[in-house]
Write an enzyme that holds these catalytic residues in place. Structure first.
Site, PDB file in Angstrom:
ATOM      1  N   HIS A   1       0.604  14.280   4.608  1.00 49.84           N
ATOM      2  CA  HIS A   1       1.954  14.918   5.012  1.00 49.84           C
ATOM      3  C   HIS A   1       2.262  16.361   4.807  1.00 49.84           C
ATOM      4  CE1 HIS A   1       3.558  10.518   5.651  1.00 49.84           C
ATOM      5  NE2 HIS A   1       3.039  10.946   6.847  1.00 49.84           N
TER       6      HIS A   1
ATOM      7  N   HIS B   1       0.749  10.971  -1.909  1.00 49.17           N
ATOM      8  CA  HIS B   1       1.836  11.273  -1.383  1.00 49.17           C
ATOM      9  C   HIS B   1       3.114  11.997  -2.573  1.00 49.17           C
ATOM     10  CE1 HIS B   1       1.431   9.610   2.880  1.00 49.17           C
ATOM     11  NE2 HIS B   1       0.298   9.229   2.214  1.00 49.17           N
TER      12      HIS B   1
ATOM     13  N   TYR C   1       9.015   0.568   2.780  1.00 49.31           N
ATOM     14  CA  TYR C   1       9.180   0.296   3.958  1.00 49.31           C
ATOM     15  C   TYR C   1       8.164  -0.147   4.800  1.00 49.31           C
ATOM     16  CZ  TYR C   1       8.032   5.375   4.265  1.00 49.31           C
ATOM     17  OH  TYR C   1       7.584   6.701   4.035  1.00 49.31           O
TER      18      TYR C   1
ATOM     19  N   GLU D   1       3.082   7.526  -4.411  1.00 53.35           N
ATOM     20  CA  GLU D   1       4.122   8.500  -4.072  1.00 53.35           C
ATOM     21  C   GLU D   1       4.339   9.072  -5.588  1.00 53.35           C
ATOM     22  OE1 GLU D   1       5.629   9.142  -1.267  1.00 53.35           O
ATOM     23  OE2 GLU D   1       4.942   7.494   0.074  1.00 53.35           O
TER      24      GLU D   1
END
Length: 424
Positions: free
Chosen positions: A172, A302, A357, A380
């Site tokens: 990302h 991430h 999620y 993360e």
């Protein structure tokens, strides 16, 4: 109705460099299941128009929503109408962007500075220089991005035929701390090889070759430097749409197109036109086939939220069979225990879909099922609530130091193969 009308007339900025002055990030923390459901309903309404930095997942987990100045008032009214208390997490996003980089600092470091952010071109050159400067490093050119940039990896190996540890960052584009942390850890490994016994064991005594891709989404990352700091997707055109980009972490083949994705090319979570339709995911997938059956560990780094997650990612249901869950959990606990020691940074360990999620077509499920890797994770990185995606440069080194402590646990473990991987 007023909010919906505002959404219909929303027009993105056309300036060369997008300015986020007046953008706010609103934070809502659901306290009960009714509030969580209201947030899910709001997410369904707004997901293609405002930017959910953190989506609705579970009770007491913050939901962060970045809203442009033309919609801030209406979104606040909508939150109040739904009886959802909110706070202002980021008062002005552009101010945080301006403060992210220490532009007036004096650089006293010789050579490559691992405590600042670097452009796509600089990262590419770093891979080349690492191979020149260190005998245990090989430059790997995996392939080309959509815009023709090289997707590079460093291979760290003392030679011989070994099992593979594959880690990647920067899928990302806006998550700058990810490539910075990848490079910091790679440098720790090669400069402490032969000096630190644990690091030496990671390369010599254990049975692993390390492949580290610091920046997978090279086009998107470059775009965050030149045009839009908050850009997430790659920069690949979409057939029949003026909207650019695919969310590469929704484009992997396992359960592609399912929950937590969008078929709208304008969405930040657009899953692409087909599995592996993203140039970057396709190129890396083809390259990884040479290691089929020989990859011991797969990690996709991430930010943000400080989470260490394992499959399943495609579903929010915890009762679906996942035969390696206990092994994955135990290893992640040991890794995050080590990560905590330098600065006390706490990570949550759990299943990606149920505990964060659902995101079908994401990397952790791809690594687990498609590549057959028993230990497949999505991590993360920092932080939990001060800066979100806009981690200041003076946090790069702490992030690198603590995450490398986790990597040392992983790299000195024999990582035994667990039960058979479920069929794709």
């Amino acid at each position: 109705m007023k909010l919906l009308c505002a959404l219909l007339v929303f027009v993105a900025s056309t300036s060369a460099v997008k300015n986020y002055g007046g953008y706010q990030v609103l934070r809502v923390v659901p306290q009960d299941m009714e509030q969580l459901q209201r947030l899910h309903d709001l997410y369904s309404l707004l997901e293609d128009t405002v930017d959910f930095w953190k989506e609705p997942t579970r009770l007491n987990q913050p939901v962060d929503i970045m809203v442009g100045p033309n919609l801030v008032k209406d979104v606040k009214i909508e939150l109040s109408r739904r009886c959802l208390d909110f706070s202002i997490f980021v008062e002005d996003v552009q101010t945080n962007i301006n403060n992210e980089r220490c532009t007036d600092c004096v650089n006293t470091k010789a050579g490559f500075d691992y405590t600042i952010y670097h452009t796509s071109k600089q990262i590419s050159q770093w891979v080349t220089d690492m191979a020149i400067d260190h005998g245990i490093v090989t430059e790997i050119n995996i392939g080309k991005s959509d815009e023709g940039r090289d997707i590079k990896a460093v291979k760290i190996s003392s030679g011989g035929s070994k099992r593979v540890i594959y880690i990647q960052g920067g899928i990302h584009a806006r998550e700058w701390i990810s490539p910075a942390t990848m490079m910091y850890m790679a440098n720790e490994m090669v400069t402490k090889y032969g000096v630190d016994s644990t690091v030496t064991a990671m390369v010599d005594n254990c049975v692993y070759d390390w492949y580290i891709v610091p920046s997978l989404n090279v086009d998107g990352y470059d775009y965050t430097w030149t045009n839009d700091r908050m850009w997430r997707k790659n920069r690949q055109p979409n057939t029949g749409s003026s909207c650019i980009g695919t969310d590469l972490n929704r484009n992997y083949p396992y359960k592609w197109g399912g929950s937590g994705t969008s078929d709208n090319p304008c969405s930040d979570i657009f899953h692409g036109e087909a599995p592996l339709s993203g140039i970057e995911t396709s190129v890396v997938h083809e390259w990884l086939q040479q290691f089929s059956g020989n990859i011991a560990l797969f990690i996709d780094f991430h930010n943000y939220s400080q989470l260490w997650l394992y499959p399943w990612g495609y579903t929010n249901k915890k009762n679906i069979e996942q035969p390696h869950k206990d092994l994955q959990h135990d290893l992640a606990i040991r890794a995050t225990d080590a990560l905590r020691k330098p600065y006390g940074t706490e990570y949550f360990v759990g299943m990606s879909g149920p505990d964060m999620y659902p995101a079908a077509g994401a990397s952790e499920d791809y690594g687990y099922v498609t590549l057959g890797v028993s230990y497949s994770y999505i991590v993360e990185l920092r932080d939990e609530g001060n800066y979100g995606f806009l981690i200041p440069e003076d946090w790069i080194e702490p992030s690198g130091i603590e995450t490398f402590e986790a990597l040392k646990v992983l790299g000195t473990d024999t990582l035994p193969i667990g039960p058979p991987i479920p069929e794709a």
